[in-house]
Motif scaffolding. Structure first.
Motif, mmCIF file in Angstrom:
data_model
loop_
_atom_site.group_PDB
_atom_site.id
_atom_site.type_symbol
_atom_site.label_atom_id
_atom_site.label_comp_id
_atom_site.label_asym_id
_atom_site.label_seq_id
_atom_site.Cartn_x
_atom_site.Cartn_y
_atom_site.Cartn_z
ATOM 1 N N HIS A 4 0.849 -1.191 0.000
ATOM 2 C CA HIS A 4 0.000 0.000 0.000
ATOM 3 C C HIS A 4 0.881 1.236 0.000
ATOM 4 N N ALA A 5 0.434 2.270 -0.675
ATOM 5 C CA ALA A 5 1.112 3.568 -0.693
ATOM 6 C C ALA A 5 0.049 4.647 -0.805
ATOM 7 N N ILE A 6 0.418 5.862 -0.454
ATOM 8 C CA ILE A 6 -0.475 7.006 -0.570
ATOM 9 C C ILE A 6 0.109 7.945 -1.624
ATOM 10 N N CYS A 7 -0.717 8.319 -2.591
ATOM 11 C CA CYS A 7 -0.269 9.266 -3.616
ATOM 12 C C CYS A 7 -0.062 10.626 -2.956
ATOM 13 N N PRO A 8 1.128 11.222 -3.087
ATOM 14 C CA PRO A 8 1.362 12.530 -2.466
ATOM 15 C C PRO A 8 0.596 13.655 -3.146
ATOM 16 N N TRP A 9 0.049 13.415 -4.334
ATOM 17 C CA TRP A 9 -0.676 14.454 -5.062
ATOM 18 C C TRP A 9 -2.145 14.485 -4.688
ATOM 19 N N CYS A 10 -2.809 13.334 -4.758
ATOM 20 C CA CYS A 10 -4.260 13.302 -4.525
ATOM 21 C C CYS A 10 -4.647 12.627 -3.223
ATOM 22 N N GLN A 11 -3.662 12.139 -2.472
ATOM 23 C CA GLN A 11 -3.878 11.508 -1.170
ATOM 24 C C GLN A 11 -4.739 10.251 -1.259
ATOM 25 N N THR A 12 -4.702 9.568 -2.390
ATOM 26 C CA THR A 12 -5.453 8.342 -2.581
ATOM 27 C C THR A 12 -4.558 7.149 -2.294
ATOM 28 N N GLU A 13 -5.113 6.141 -1.626
ATOM 29 C CA GLU A 13 -4.339 4.937 -1.343
ATOM 30 C C GLU A 13 -4.171 4.136 -2.631
ATOM 31 N N ILE A 14 -2.948 3.695 -2.886
ATOM 32 C CA ILE A 14 -2.637 2.915 -4.080
ATOM 33 C C ILE A 14 -2.253 1.515 -3.624
ATOM 34 N N VAL A 15 -2.925 0.517 -4.176
ATOM 35 C CA VAL A 15 -2.670 -0.868 -3.807
ATOM 36 C C VAL A 15 -2.072 -1.582 -5.019
ATOM 37 N N TRP A 16 -0.992 -2.306 -4.805
ATOM 38 C CA TRP A 16 -0.428 -3.121 -5.872
ATOM 39 C C TRP A 16 0.065 -4.437 -5.281
ATOM 40 N N ASP A 17 0.259 -5.429 -6.147
ATOM 41 C CA ASP A 17 0.765 -6.708 -5.652
ATOM 42 C C ASP A 17 2.214 -6.880 -6.067
ATOM 43 N N GLU A 18 2.861 -7.929 -5.521
ATOM 44 C CA GLU A 18 4.289 -8.148 -5.755
ATOM 45 C C GLU A 18 4.593 -8.498 -7.205
ATOM 46 N N GLU A 19 3.681 -9.167 -7.882
ATOM 47 C CA GLU A 19 3.926 -9.586 -9.257
ATOM 48 C C GLU A 19 4.038 -8.395 -10.200
ATOM 49 N N ILE A 20 3.152 -7.428 -10.039
ATOM 50 C CA ILE A 20 3.158 -6.239 -10.907
ATOM 51 C C ILE A 20 4.215 -5.248 -10.458
ATOM 52 N N GLY A 21 4.377 -5.090 -9.168
ATOM 53 C CA GLY A 21 5.357 -4.156 -8.624
ATOM 54 C C GLY A 21 4.751 -2.784 -8.417
ATOM 55 N N PRO A 22 5.553 -1.851 -7.947
ATOM 56 C CA PRO A 22 5.033 -0.505 -7.647
ATOM 57 C C PRO A 22 4.633 0.249 -8.910
ATOM 58 N N GLU A 23 3.610 1.066 -8.745
ATOM 59 C CA GLU A 23 3.137 1.915 -9.837
ATOM 60 C C GLU A 23 4.109 3.067 -10.048
ATOM 61 N N ARG A 24 4.280 3.492 -11.288
ATOM 62 C CA ARG A 24 5.086 4.686 -11.573
ATOM 63 C C ARG A 24 4.232 5.943 -11.601
ATOM 64 N N HIS A 25 2.943 5.756 -11.941
ATOM 65 C CA HIS A 25 1.993 6.864 -11.999
ATOM 66 C C HIS A 25 0.767 6.488 -11.183
ATOM 67 N N CYS A 26 0.179 7.460 -10.537
ATOM 68 C CA CYS A 26 -1.027 7.233 -9.748
ATOM 69 C C CYS A 26 -2.168 6.857 -10.691
ATOM 70 N N PRO A 27 -2.873 5.762 -10.433
ATOM 71 C CA PRO A 27 -3.978 5.384 -11.321
ATOM 72 C C PRO A 27 -5.186 6.310 -11.197
ATOM 73 N N HIS A 28 -5.211 7.177 -10.186
ATOM 74 C CA HIS A 28 -6.342 8.084 -9.986
ATOM 75 C C HIS A 28 -6.115 9.446 -10.621
ATOM 76 N N CYS A 29 -4.970 10.068 -10.296
ATOM 77 C CA CYS A 29 -4.717 11.421 -10.818
ATOM 78 C C CYS A 29 -3.673 11.434 -11.927
ATOM 79 N N GLU A 30 -3.032 10.284 -12.194
ATOM 80 C CA GLU A 30 -2.052 10.099 -13.261
ATOM 81 C C GLU A 30 -0.791 10.938 -13.104
ATOM 82 N N ASN A 31 -0.512 11.429 -11.892
ATOM 83 C CA ASN A 31 0.734 12.145 -11.642
ATOM 84 C C ASN A 31 1.841 11.150 -11.374
ATOM 85 N N GLU A 32 3.068 11.556 -11.664
ATOM 86 C CA GLU A 32 4.229 10.715 -11.438
ATOM 87 C C GLU A 32 4.444 10.554 -9.939
ATOM 88 N N LEU A 33 4.535 9.318 -9.470
ATOM 89 C CA LEU A 33 4.666 9.078 -8.038
ATOM 90 C C LEU A 33 6.080 9.340 -7.534
#
Length: 183
Positions: A4-33
């Motif tokens: 779990h991580a929190i987007c510093p731009w929109c304050q939305t919780e971002i959930v990802w699994d180990e297979e995919i790995g961490p997101e580079r962009h927030c899936p909600h606001c599309e800003n670079e994490l």
């Protein structure tokens, strides 16, 4: 296991699994994490803040250099600070106006919410309606009202038919379709 991580731009919780790995962009606001950066501006006077004891008196400007050799003509940040205060007041006023509006369409250019500027009554002396053969009457007979919107960001204007005239148009087209069905 999920991370779990929190987007510093929109304050939305971002959930990802180990297979995919961490997101580079927030899936909600599309800003670079990974590119989250902040800029601190001193909007108050240091004397008002009551500096803590042991504070380093040498200040740095926003570029990281010392302010001791400040060239007043080139490096004066007072205009930027004044602009920031004005900009914050501007944004607050825009937000209050949008909150009062019944409808706030998005600007087609910059996608900011638009401000309702007013209504314009279009009269028969300033409007020549089109009469389609299928209807044998004007689609939009005058007088009618148009609601004008202005974008507070890019200043584009848009208009929209006022609600009572929208209803009148729908009724006219519906009656025309009903009349053809009876033929």
């Amino acid at each position: 296991m999920e991370e779990h991580a929190i987007c510093p731009w929109c304050q939305t919780e971002i959930v990802w699994d180990e297979e995919i790995g961490p997101e580079r962009h927030c899936p909600h606001c599309e800003n670079e994490l990974s590119g989250y950066r902040t800029l601190q501006l001193g909007l108050e006077d240091e004397e008002e803040l009551g500096e803590p004891a042991g504070h380093n008196q040498e200040q740095e400007d926003w570029r990281g250099g010392s302010l001791d050799g400040l060239n007043p003509e080139e490096d004066d940040l007072s205009e930027f600070i004044q602009y920031s205060r004005e900009h914050l007041a501007f944004e607050e006023t825009v937000e209050q106006i949008i909150d009062e509006q019944v409808e706030a369409p998005e600007c087609p250019s910059c996608r900011e919410y638009m401000l309702e500027a007013g209504k314009q009554t279009v009269t028969s002396s300033s409007f020549e309606p089109v009469v389609p053969a299928a209807l044998s009457a004007p689609i939009l007979p005058a007088p009618f009202q148009v609601v004008w919107y202005v974008c507070p960001s890019c200043f584009r204007t848009e208009n929209k038919l006022a609600t009572p005239d929208q209803e009148r148009l729908v009724q006219l087209l519906t009656e025309a379709a009903d009349g053809k069905g009876n033929d």
